[in-house]
Design a protein around this motif. Structure first.
Motif, short mmCIF file in Angstrom:
data_model
loop_
_atom_site.label_atom_id
_atom_site.label_comp_id
_atom_site.label_asym_id
_atom_site.label_seq_id
_atom_site.Cartn_x
_atom_site.Cartn_y
_atom_site.Cartn_z
N ARG A 17 15.20 51.10 31.48
CA ARG A 17 15.16 49.88 32.31
C ARG A 17 15.20 50.26 33.80
O ARG A 17 14.42 49.74 34.60
CB ARG A 17 16.34 48.96 31.97
CG ARG A 17 16.34 47.66 32.78
CD ARG A 17 17.52 46.78 32.42
NE ARG A 17 18.80 47.40 32.72
CZ ARG A 17 19.37 47.41 33.92
NH1 ARG A 17 18.78 46.83 34.95
NH2 ARG A 17 20.52 47.99 34.11
N SER A 31 17.63 52.74 26.29
CA SER A 31 17.13 51.47 26.83
C SER A 31 17.65 51.21 28.23
O SER A 31 16.90 50.77 29.11
CB SER A 31 17.52 50.31 25.92
OG SER A 31 16.86 50.43 24.69
N GLN A 59 20.08 54.73 21.09
CA GLN A 59 19.05 53.75 21.48
C GLN A 59 19.50 52.91 22.67
O GLN A 59 18.74 52.67 23.59
CB GLN A 59 18.69 52.87 20.28
CG GLN A 59 17.55 51.91 20.54
CD GLN A 59 18.01 50.59 21.15
OE1 GLN A 59 19.13 50.14 20.92
NE2 GLN A 59 17.16 50.00 21.96
#
Length: 110
Positions: free
Chosen positions: A66, A62, A58
């Motif tokens: 981003r 992320s 995860q």
């Protein structure tokens, strides 16, 4: 004598050079390219599905999302606690145009 060729990003018709640099940086990683392909095939797709189906932690997902968001290559919507991602077609079209222009620069140097 070499002829001067300008990218549209310097003439005001495309993304700025700073934006172009961010875009190229964002697509310069194999995992981000895989993520873009996956999002394109499954859009809109939840972050959790990206994690599971691509077998990515995860936190790594992320971080890469981003960068893709900062380059505006992906768009997202919130659905309660879930975030769903889809491809930003306008930005992808700009990336394609910049790539063609860059390829043209190198073709002209031969």
């Amino acid at each position: 004598m070499a002829t001067s060729t300008h990218l549209s990003s310097t003439s005001g018709t495309g993304p700025s050079l700073n934006t172009t640099s961010k875009i190229l940086h964002a697509i310069a990683h194999p995992l981000r390219i895989r993520m873009l392909q996956y999002i394109d095939e499954h859009q809109p797709v939840c972050v959790n599905k990206i994690n599971v189906d691509l077998n990515i932690d995860q936190s790594i997902t992320s971080q890469h999302l981003r960068l893709l968001r900062m380059a505006e290559l992906v768009e997202y919507t919130r659905d309660g606690k879930y975030i769903n991602y889809s491809i930003n077609p306008k930005r992808i079209a700009e990336v394609t145009q910049v790539a063609k222009e860059l390829a043209g620069l190198f073709d002209q140097q031969d």
